[in-house]
Scaffold this motif. Sequence first.
Motif, mmCIF file in Angstrom:
data_model
loop_
_atom_site.group_PDB
_atom_site.id
_atom_site.type_symbol
_atom_site.label_atom_id
_atom_site.label_comp_id
_atom_site.label_asym_id
_atom_site.label_seq_id
_atom_site.Cartn_x
_atom_site.Cartn_y
_atom_site.Cartn_z
ATOM 1 N N TYR B 88 -20.754 -35.436 -10.394
ATOM 2 C CA TYR B 88 -20.824 -35.967 -11.754
ATOM 3 C C TYR B 88 -19.436 -36.190 -12.325
ATOM 4 O O TYR B 88 -19.123 -37.196 -12.922
ATOM 5 N N ILE B 98 -22.014 -41.150 -16.977
ATOM 6 C CA ILE B 98 -22.732 -40.073 -16.302
ATOM 7 C C ILE B 98 -23.694 -40.692 -15.302
ATOM 8 O O ILE B 98 -24.591 -41.439 -15.683
ATOM 9 N N PHE B 319 -24.934 -30.854 -14.089
ATOM 10 C CA PHE B 319 -24.380 -31.663 -15.178
ATOM 11 C C PHE B 319 -23.906 -30.753 -16.308
ATOM 12 O O PHE B 319 -22.811 -30.923 -16.858
ATOM 13 N N ILE B 327 -15.993 -32.321 -18.645
ATOM 14 C CA ILE B 327 -16.372 -33.373 -17.709
ATOM 15 C C ILE B 327 -15.188 -34.295 -17.411
ATOM 16 O O ILE B 327 -14.396 -34.594 -18.285
#
Lengths: 239, 392
Positions: B88, B98, B319, B327
């Motif tokens: 991811y 994403i 995730f 992220i």
Amino acid sequence: MGKRILELDNVHSYYGHIHALKGISLYVEEGEIVTMIGANGAGKSTTLRTISGLLHPREGTVKLEGEDITHTDPHLIVYKGVGHVPEGRGIFPKLTVRENLEMGAFTITDPNKIQQRLEWVFELFPRLKERLDQYGGTLSGGEQQMLAIGRGLMQHPRILMLDEPSMGLAPVLVELIFDIIQKLNKEGVTILLVEQNAHMALSIAHRGYVLQTGNIVLTDSAEKLKKNEMVQKTYLGIE
Amino acid sequence: MQRFLKSIQLRELLRPLGQMIAFSLGSSAVLSLIIIILALILDQTAVGASTMARFKVSLFSYTIVNLPQVLIDGLTLGFVYAAIALGYTMVYGVLEFINFAHSEIFAIGAFVGVEILIALKGREILSTEMSVGNAYWWLILALLAGMAAAGLAAVVVERLAYRPLRGAPRLVPLISAIGVSFFLQDAIRLIESITTGQFHRIIPTFGNFDQRLTFGSMPLGAGSISLGVQIKSLIVIIAAVVMLIGLNYLVNATKVGKAIRAVAQDRATASLMGIDVNHIIALTFLIGGMLGGAAGVLYALKFTRIDPFVGFFPGLKAFTAAVLGGIGNLTGALLGGIVLGLLETFAGTFMSIFTMGAAGAEYKDIFAFSILILVLIFRPHGLMGENVGQKA
């Protein structure tokens, strides 16, 4: 002077619906310093982006030594010897200075050659050697500009396109950068220079083009442009 | 000069190993401490009395005795999450979107690996009596096949479903990804029901993977509880650690890795360096897909049963792990995965004891997804991210 390295013929480029270049024709000969001057939004950067393939024109042709590169991808144009130091420098902020320079030499596979280039860039910009393991994003504006030019030189382009190298720099640094551009040219690098600082640009260039709203309105030798009334009034601030 | 280069490369191998050890020990210590304090407090209440009645020990010693096993299981799960989370986070780093189809890429890896092992078992190549060495070779084969299939699937998905949408508003590829996710789930189900007629597949038993290595026991009331680790848990941890080190090395110490980072930071300028941006993006999907596929096979090895929707929860949790770590940040994904795996296992083990059976292990997912919500509200850039949109 020598043969034409770069030639644009009636180039029209668009950003979406905005007609940014309205029929640009220009050429650069081997060994020259050619400058494009003009106000913000005149299409100088767009012209460079069109040459390096970041933007493909809808009409017209871009030729590199007679070869049509109008619709070639940007990374392939780099392999053909076009270096582009983009507007705003385009430093990779989270790569170190060394890694930024290595990316400049992405097209070169021979490590000895990369080392040679590195030494050459350090000779031109000793400051970069001191900052080698620092992140690109932590450099000062002047250092970033040195890094951007140094990185452009790593690939040893036949023609180097510089977009506003003096932007945001102290006058001392502007002098230094322009000295280096001249030095590079004497070492055989052909230069296409985009500048808002028309005075500096015309003082080192051989020839110049004046852009207004996507058109070339004037072209001549730098000497004559400097004496042109319109150029003096609009770009050099001489009444 | 040569020696100098070698020392840099060694550093890039040791650094991620050090990080993994630090993250594992750090999060283990923090969570253990919290649990022990909770146990000490609850020991004074009815919970303590109830534990005493059921196990004939204090809640505190029950917690202490269970801790080592929970930590081992938690780390195993954590490394699986970390391997998925990297898929991811890498794609996010390069494209800022994403890839919700990543959980199905994981499922493809799991199915290909398991189907190969089932086929081998059917031809009597695999058995519980086979030599241990051979068993490992076949497992590695299944792992590599799962990685190859998942990597390839990820590249194809990028080419067909994402690349044509490059330059579209950011919501558009996201919706495309969700569509691809549903498509792949049902495609796996279709293929499985046509070819095998079955919905669930179970990884065959072979080799010594189910054995438990014991290293002592701790007294618990009248009896004692043995401490140990299943060989397959060790395999999962070791395989994940090797892959994570490999990925870290690739990204930080090789020319291709630097190109990936350059593309993540500034795509247009990267192309002015002579970097083929499309090529690098495809490569990012390949690497992320391969890691996801390997995680799928390891997940199947650890939890034995898979179905076409097997990717959904691990994918969602990975995730969450990627968001928790920040992220786009590779180190963050590693940390997030480890923390989340540990947290989930802690919750699964201790929740029913601490609530006297009112809430059991089936509620453990609450913790994972509460983390997602809390992180998004209070620290949207995650633990390691510097600010939103910051790339690895």
